[in-house]
Design an enzyme around this catalytic site. Structure first.
Site, PDB file in Angstrom:
ATOM      1  CE  LYS A  22      -1.449   5.754  -7.263  1.00 16.79           C
ATOM      2  NZ  LYS A  22      -0.444   4.617  -6.523  1.00 16.79           N
ATOM      3  CG  ASN A  23       2.022   3.732  -9.046  1.00 18.57           C
ATOM      4  OD1 ASN A  23       1.741   4.246  -8.182  1.00 18.57           O
ATOM      5  ND2 ASN A  23       1.516   2.407  -9.418  1.00 18.57           N
ATOM      6  CB  CYS A 120      -1.821  -3.540   2.196  1.00 17.23           C
ATOM      7  SG  CYS A 120      -2.845  -2.507   1.042  1.00 17.23           S
ATOM      8  NE  ARG A 125       0.980  -3.708  -2.039  1.00 16.43           N
ATOM      9  CZ  ARG A 125       0.444  -2.446  -2.843  1.00 16.43           C
ATOM     10  NH1 ARG A 125      -0.711  -2.193  -2.435  1.00 16.43           N
ATOM     11  NH2 ARG A 125       1.213  -1.876  -3.613  1.00 16.43           N
ATOM     12  CG  ASP A 308      -1.799  -1.435 -10.342  1.00 22.22           C
ATOM     13  OD1 ASP A 308      -2.031  -2.124  -9.460  1.00 22.22           O
ATOM     14  OD2 ASP A 308      -1.036  -0.389 -10.113  1.00 22.22           O
ATOM     15  NE  ARG A 400      -3.876   5.071  -1.863  1.00 21.11           N
ATOM     16  CZ  ARG A 400      -3.593   3.911  -2.147  1.00 21.11           C
ATOM     17  NH1 ARG A 400      -4.439   2.872  -2.129  1.00 21.11           N
ATOM     18  NH2 ARG A 400      -2.628   3.782  -2.744  1.00 21.11           N
TER      19      ARG A 400
END
Ligand code: UD1
Length: 426
Positions: A22-23, A120, A125, A308, A400
């Protein structure tokens, strides 16, 4: 709102396939803004953030086809005319990575309006480094009614030293620099594989980039980029999450379609914890090596231990013998899973940026709440070894970034099912 119902106790057995990252996919989709030609991306994961990015690009006038040519994971993007170079708040508020369109928009159209991302859950962020970099490249940036407006005739090359390593900041400014006049030199860049993946796409589009994947990059601006076809890297965080699922359940799991070179720090920690690993060219088999041992981690920029993976590793630490310390150095408020893990019977104390986990705990099922993407994955891992049936609320956070998460886990023996919100449907 969907929930997961997880019954713990089954070791995961078999093979599981990793999706595209995804990133990587998010900046690569944003890169399509830089050309009026068609960009085709393969191995795009079907997750909610990708759909959000599709809406974002479409709202600016781009043609975006997800599942192009009957291939579910192929995407075609054509930004022929960008009639409305605005990233609207309604979209930006649900996905902070929307700030990735700032650089390519201003580089292509000379104007960009991007809603300021709100606070967030995992910390402030900010995007000050994106702004500072664009200003150094000659953009004028103003802020009005919650929007940033950036304008320029043409960006010009600059010497940019990032005060702090930022992944999307590096990506955003790298895209901007491809169309700037002259050379841009970046120092203290993020070295994440996602930056390298983006640089590979940009190079295929005609950009001149040297040093991607290192701390210093040189970009020679060109006047025009053209279309390209590119395959997105496998998702190293999804891969790592499955490796931990295999390890925590004491299973025998082959995680397939990954790049082991992107997982060095995690694999090292798993070996230290006593997990048996067979590392192939594009797969890793994880097997129980007896009881798990406490192994400290400290999150760092790539190639260090990824922030992550911190929440998921903490779930594993609850099952290790001894005391583990987990230090979070990237985000200031990334321990929201701790309270929920403790409600399941873990013994975790937080002091500033460090969490201390006393193991091994017999985890028990509970009703728990997902608070962000990776925290959700951590709670699923805990639920896989908890006694009884855990109900996880707000799994939209997980949706997500993980493609068919529960289906993939079920295919290797996990007892996990999705439950729609019956009350919401009435
Ligand atoms: C990206 C990843 C996210 C991952 C993170 C760190 C995407 C879409 N998201 O997020 O999954 O957790 O990298 O690996 O790729 N910072 C500033 N000013 C800025 C930008 C960042 O101070 O302008 C700070 C942040 O607050 C944070 C640190 O820099 O403390 C790193 O953040 P950054 O690398 O930018 O994270 P993201 O790119 O948002």
């Amino acid at each position: 709102m969907d929930k997961f119902v997880v019954r713990g106790g089954n070791p995961l057995l078999g093979s599981i396939k990793v999706s595209g990252a995804k990133n990587s996919a998010l900046p690569c989709m944003a890169a399509a803004i830089l050309t009026e030609d068609e960009v085709v991306l393969e191995n795009i994961p079907q997750v909610r953030d990708i759909e959000t990015e599709r809406r974002l690009l479409a709202s600016m006038g781009a043609e975006v086809e997800l599942g192009y040519g009957r291939a579910q994971h192929r995407t075609r993007i054509k930004c022929g005319v960008l009639s409305d170079p605005v990233a609207k708040y309604e979209i930006v508020k649900t996905m902070r990575a929307s700030s990735l369109v700032l650089g390519p928009l201003i580089a292509r159209t000379g104007i960009a309006r991007v809603a300021m991302p709100g606070g967030c859950a995992i910390g402030g962020r900010p995007i000050d480094l994106h702004i500072k970099g664009l200003e150094a490249m000659g953009a004028t940036i103003t802020q009005e009614h919650g929007y940033l407006e950036a304008r320029t005739n043409r960006l010009r090359g600059a010497h940019i030293v990032f005060d702090k390593i930022t992944v999307t900041g590096t990506e955003d400014l790298l895209m901007a620099a491809t169309l700037a006049e002259g050379e841009t030199v970046f120092e203290n860049c993020a070295r994440e594989p996602e930056v390298t993946d983006l640089a590979a796409l940009l190079t295929a589009m005609g950009a001149e980039i040297e040093g991607a994947g290192t701390s210093t990059m040189h970009v020679q601006g060109v006047t025009k980029l053209h279309g390209a076809r590119h395959r997105i890297n496998p998702d190293r965080i999804e891969a790592g999450t499955f490796l931990l699922a295999g390890a925590i359940t004491g299973g025998d799991l082959n995680v397939d379609g990954l790049n082991p070179a992107h997982l060095g720090s995690l694999l090292g920690k798993l070996e230290q914890a006593g997990v048996r690993l067979d590392i192939g060219t594009d797969c890793v088999r994880v097997r129980s090596g007896g009881s798990l041992q406490a192994t400290d981690i400290s999150t760092e920029e790539y190639p260090g231990f990824p922030t992550d993976m911190q929440a998921q590793f903490m779930a594993l630490a609850t099952q290790a013998q001894g005391t583990t310390t987990v230090t979070e150095n990237i985000f200031e408020n990334r321990f929201m899973h701790v309270g929920e893990l403790n409600r399941m019977g873990a013994h975790i104390a937080v002091n500033g940026r460090t969490a201390t986990i006393r193991g091994k705990s017999e985890l028990q099922s509970a009703a728990v709440m997902c608070s962000d993407l990776r925290a959700s994955a951590s709670l699923v891992l805990a639920a896989l070894v908890a006694d009884g049936e855990t109900i996880l609320d707000r799994v939209y956070h997980l949706d997500r970034g993980y493609e068919r998460f529960e289906e993939k886990l079920r295919s290797v023996g996990a007892q996990i099912r999705r439950m729609g919100d019956v009350f919401a449907k009435k």
